[in-house]
Design an enzyme around this catalytic site. Structure first.
Site, PDB file in Angstrom:
ATOM      1  CG  PHE A 148       7.762 -17.939  26.475  1.00  0.00           C
ATOM      2  CD1 PHE A 148       8.212 -19.250  26.622  1.00  0.00           C
ATOM      3  CD2 PHE A 148       8.020 -17.287  25.272  1.00  0.00           C
ATOM      4  CE1 PHE A 148       8.897 -19.889  25.596  1.00  0.00           C
ATOM      5  CE2 PHE A 148       8.709 -17.922  24.244  1.00  0.00           C
ATOM      6  CZ  PHE A 148       9.146 -19.227  24.412  1.00  0.00           C
ATOM      7  CE  LYS A 172       3.196  -8.105  30.403  1.00  0.00           C
ATOM      8  NZ  LYS A 172       3.010  -9.478  29.839  1.00  0.00           N
ATOM      9  CD  GLU A 175       1.216 -12.178  27.214  1.00  0.00           C
ATOM     10  OE1 GLU A 175       2.262 -11.994  27.860  1.00  0.00           O
ATOM     11  OE2 GLU A 175       0.987 -11.619  26.121  1.00  0.00           O
ATOM     12  NE  ARG A 176       3.907 -16.189  24.651  1.00  0.00           N
ATOM     13  CZ  ARG A 176       4.769 -16.176  23.639  1.00  0.00           C
ATOM     14  NH1 ARG A 176       4.835 -17.198  22.827  1.00  0.00           N
ATOM     15  NH2 ARG A 176       5.560 -15.144  23.455  1.00  0.00           N
ATOM     16  CB  SER A 225      10.823 -10.771  20.449  1.00  0.00           C
ATOM     17  OG  SER A 225       9.699  -9.929  20.593  1.00  0.00           O
ATOM     18  CB  CYS A 280      17.967 -14.954  24.720  1.00  0.00           C
ATOM     19  SG  CYS A 280      18.844 -14.787  26.252  1.00  0.00           S
ATOM     20  CD  GLU A 382      15.241 -15.052  19.007  1.00  0.00           C
ATOM     21  OE1 GLU A 382      14.399 -14.143  18.973  1.00  0.00           O
ATOM     22  OE2 GLU A 382      15.933 -15.307  20.014  1.00  0.00           O
TER      23      GLU A 382
HETATM   24  P1  NAD Z   1       7.889 -11.246  23.509  1.00  0.00           P
HETATM   25  O1  NAD Z   1       8.639 -10.097  22.987  1.00  0.00           O
HETATM   26  O2  NAD Z   1       6.761 -11.795  22.698  1.00  0.00           O
HETATM   27  O3  NAD Z   1       7.235 -10.893  24.938  1.00  0.00           O
HETATM   28  C1  NAD Z   1       8.002 -10.339  25.984  1.00  0.00           C
HETATM   29  C2  NAD Z   1       7.085  -9.487  26.846  1.00  0.00           C
HETATM   30  O4  NAD Z   1       6.568  -8.413  26.055  1.00  0.00           O
HETATM   31  C3  NAD Z   1       5.891 -10.239  27.412  1.00  0.00           C
HETATM   32  O5  NAD Z   1       5.692  -9.846  28.748  1.00  0.00           O
HETATM   33  C4  NAD Z   1       4.738  -9.784  26.526  1.00  0.00           C
HETATM   34  O6  NAD Z   1       3.508  -9.744  27.206  1.00  0.00           O
HETATM   35  C5  NAD Z   1       5.149  -8.370  26.117  1.00  0.00           C
HETATM   36  N1  NAD Z   1       4.639  -8.006  24.799  1.00  0.00           N
HETATM   37  C6  NAD Z   1       4.456  -8.834  23.736  1.00  0.00           C
HETATM   38  N2  NAD Z   1       3.967  -8.137  22.690  1.00  0.00           N
HETATM   39  C7  NAD Z   1       3.844  -6.847  23.095  1.00  0.00           C
HETATM   40  C8  NAD Z   1       3.398  -5.651  22.441  1.00  0.00           C
HETATM   41  N3  NAD Z   1       2.988  -5.646  21.184  1.00  0.00           N
HETATM   42  N4  NAD Z   1       3.415  -4.512  23.156  1.00  0.00           N
HETATM   43  C9  NAD Z   1       3.836  -4.501  24.432  1.00  0.00           C
HETATM   44  N5  NAD Z   1       4.256  -5.615  25.095  1.00  0.00           N
HETATM   45  C10 NAD Z   1       4.273  -6.770  24.433  1.00  0.00           C
HETATM   46  O7  NAD Z   1       8.950 -12.397  23.841  1.00  0.00           O
HETATM   47  P2  NAD Z   1       8.690 -13.891  24.274  1.00  0.00           P
HETATM   48  O8  NAD Z   1       8.188 -14.658  23.094  1.00  0.00           O
HETATM   49  O9  NAD Z   1       7.923 -13.956  25.552  1.00  0.00           O
HETATM   50  O10 NAD Z   1      10.178 -14.364  24.628  1.00  0.00           O
HETATM   51  C11 NAD Z   1      11.067 -14.841  23.670  1.00  0.00           C
HETATM   52  C12 NAD Z   1      11.977 -13.745  23.135  1.00  0.00           C
HETATM   53  O11 NAD Z   1      12.692 -13.151  24.216  1.00  0.00           O
HETATM   54  C13 NAD Z   1      13.054 -14.263  22.193  1.00  0.00           C
HETATM   55  O12 NAD Z   1      13.205 -13.334  21.143  1.00  0.00           O
HETATM   56  C14 NAD Z   1      14.301 -14.308  23.048  1.00  0.00           C
HETATM   57  O13 NAD Z   1      15.511 -14.218  22.349  1.00  0.00           O
HETATM   58  C15 NAD Z   1      14.081 -13.116  23.908  1.00  0.00           C
HETATM   59  N6  NAD Z   1      14.854 -13.202  25.139  1.00  0.00           N
HETATM   60  C16 NAD Z   1      15.941 -12.383  25.242  1.00  0.00           C
HETATM   61  C17 NAD Z   1      16.732 -12.458  26.368  1.00  0.00           C
HETATM   62  C18 NAD Z   1      17.922 -11.567  26.504  1.00  0.00           C
HETATM   63  O14 NAD Z   1      18.451 -11.495  27.586  1.00  0.00           O
HETATM   64  N7  NAD Z   1      18.387 -10.890  25.470  1.00  0.00           N
HETATM   65  C19 NAD Z   1      16.414 -13.346  27.402  1.00  0.00           C
HETATM   66  C20 NAD Z   1      15.297 -14.146  27.270  1.00  0.00           C
HETATM   67  C21 NAD Z   1      14.516 -14.061  26.124  1.00  0.00           C
END
Ligand code: NAD
Length: 498
Positions: A148, A172, A175-176, A225, A280, A382
């Site tokens: 998101f 994909k 969704e937020r 994450s 991140c 985090e």
């Molecule tokens: P998230 O992991 O909750 O979601 C990321 C994606 O995964 C979304 O599209 C979501 O729909 C999907 N997802 C969530 N739960 C799932 C599941 N159980 N099974 C399959 N798919 C699932 O992350 P977020 O809250 O949207 O974003 C924040 C996180 O992303 C933080 O941890 C941040 O550090 C990380 N991030 C990392 C980078 C990087 O380059 N390393 C960059 C941006 C964000």
């Protein structure tokens, strides 16, 4: 209420069995809902991408690059609308959304140079009248799953590069805050991309799992994450797919006793609290080497934090906005509570943030915590909120050991005037992206982005040269045109030039 759909085969499609609420976090109210794709809808998108692949792969690379040139222009011309959509659903302030978009556009610019980076390698006369070359072929249908916090920039890390390399794509997004992502996908059609080359499905685990298991999907790029990144990497690779999965972070800044404190304070403010700490690469831990510098830094920081402005995305004078959801706000506050309970001192407390007129928004004020120790939950995990924690150590080596033993290794930086110390730090620290007097060392689009340890699962980093390698497969061809008049005997030993 507006229903946000998918973008499949060049058209908006609102098929769904379930929906999810989308909020305006600045106001704290639901404004839209998003269709969550079923397995069947995701399969439709994969089928569209698969059907588009043969023609797109054979489209001359200069023509694919021209679509990206046009796309860049459309992104620039529509910047205001894109930033508005980001602000409405993510909550980041206009100047920050504009920065996100610009960083995304730079990835499109790099993709425009595909005729250069896809040229391959050629060697003449590797043997008698034998030539050999390596070329980089597209993989086929590839998928991207994005978080998101950068609804425009992170998708732009992925699909322009994948597509310009000749792949077709199913994205994909989170969704937020899906609207800005859906909008830029439509701009790519306007730029001349044939239908089916880029498809967007909104959804949750059901959509993601369909992409991970479908044999037509050749590779998966993920950003999000760490627990989900690990799951994606394990599932995708077990299904035989290429995968790069970028995860979470805990980015430390070492503040050396000789650092320029004014520079430290202003850059820590931006890097810790910009975008409400939902980056991140946000700096969430300042490791002060010595109590003197720690005391001075905390005194200056707390004065400056009092001057920060936070509030709705629509007020450009704000420094940062809300966090993404009410649940996330509760989680950030829980981490501050836990630090306090475990013995840290909350110097500036953002837990009761409520900007006037926006009391229902999902706000957490900038928070500064001192006397944090490595065993505290708020240090180990985090937080992803506007919280800066200070750890005090006695030596630079102690600071480096702390960073090296943390689970994450995304970004880090050192503030010092000592070149020898800075060089030792950058050479030895076990982190993927390092800043020297630079708080957010996010690589530019023509380098590549990725952390170490549990911040990245996979070998290749995102975008730039590694992106081009991730989305292509090397093929090496060795060629000879023997004379038809000369009969050659069979050769049974391994061919050599000896
Ligand atoms: P998230 O992991 O909750 O979601 C990321 C994606 O995964 C979304 O599209 C979501 O729909 C999907 N997802 C969530 N739960 C799932 C599941 N159980 N099974 C399959 N798919 C699932 O992350 P977020 O809250 O949207 O974003 C924040 C996180 O992303 C933080 O941890 C941040 O550090 C990380 N991030 C990392 C980078 C990087 O380059 N390393 C960059 C941006 C964000």
């Amino acid at each position: 209420m507006e229903l946000i759909g998918h973008f499949i085969q060049g058209a908006i499609n609102t098929a769904h069995t379930r929906t999810q609420a989308v909020y305006n976090p600045s106001l704290g109210i639901q404004t839209k809902e998003v269709a969550l794709a079923s397995k069947a809808t995701v399969e439709e998108a994969i089928a569209a991408a698969e059907a588009a692949f043969p023609e797109w792969r054979n489209t001359p690379v200069i023509k694919r690059a021209r679509v990206m040139f046009k796309f860049k222009e459309l992104l620039e011309n529509n910047a205001e609308k894109i930033c508005q959509l980001i602000g409405e659903e993510h909550g980041k302030i206009g100047h920050d959304a504009a920065g996100e978009l610009q960083r995304g556009i730079e990835n499109v610019e790099y993709a425009c140079s595909a005729p250069e980076f896809l040229k391959g390698e050629f060697s003449k006369n590797v043997g008698p009248a034998i030539d050999s070359w390596s070329e980089f072929q597209p993989l086929g249908v590839v998928a991207g799953i994005t978080p998101f916090n950068f609804p425009v920039m992170v998708p732009l890390w992925m699909f322009p590069m994948a597509i310009v390399c000749g792949n077709t794509f199913v994205l994909k997004p989170s969704e937020r805050d899906p609207s800005s992502t859906l909008f830029i996908a439509q701009l790519l059609k306007e730029a001349g991309l044939p239908d089916g080359v880029l498809n967007v499905v909104n959804g949750d685990k059901e959509a993601v799992d369909t992409l991970l298991h479908d044999p037509r999907v050749q590779a998966v790029s993920f950003v999000g994450s760490t627990p989900i990144a690990e799951y994606i990497y394990q599932t995708a690779t077990a299904a035989g797919k290429r995968c790069q999965a970028l995860g979470g972070a805990k980015n430390h800044a070492i503040v050396m006793p000789d650092a320029d404190l004014n520079n430290v304070v202003s850059s820590l403010l931006g890097a810790a609290f910009g975008s409400s700490g939902e980056r991140c690469m946000a700096l969430s831990v300042a490791v002060a080497v010595g109590d003197d510098i720690a005391d001075q830094m905390i005194a200056k920081l707390s004065k400056e934090i009092d001057l920060l402005k936070y509030g709705p995305y629509s007020n450009k004078d704000n420094d940062f906005g809300p966090v993404i959801t009410a649940q996330h706000k509760a989680k950030v506050i829980h981490y501050i509570d836990s630090a306090e309970q475990q013995g840290a001192s909350v110097i500036v407390d953002g837990r009761n943030a409520a900007p006037e007129g926006y009391e229902n928004g999902f706000y957490v004020g900038a928070t500064l915590i001192d006397q944090v120790t490595p065993n505290m939950t708020s240090y180990k995990e985090e937080i992803f909120g506007p919280v800066l924690q200070v750890i005090r150590v006695k030596t630079m080596q102690e600071a480096m050991d702390l960073i090296d033993s943390h689970e994450y290794g995304n970004g880090t930086c050192i503030y010092t005037r000592d070149g020898e110390a800075a060089r030792y730090f950058s050479d030895n620290i076990k982190v993927g992206m390092v800043g020297i007097n630079i708080p957010l060392p996010v690589p530019v689009a023509y380098h590549s982005f990725g952390g170490w340890k549990r911040s990245l699962f996979g070998d290749l980093h995102a975008y730039g040269p590694d992106g081009a390698r991730f989305y292509t497969r090397r093929k090496t061809i060795t060629q000879r045109w023997p004379s038809t008049n000369v009969r050659e005997g069979a050769q049974f030993s391994m061919p050599t030039l000896n």
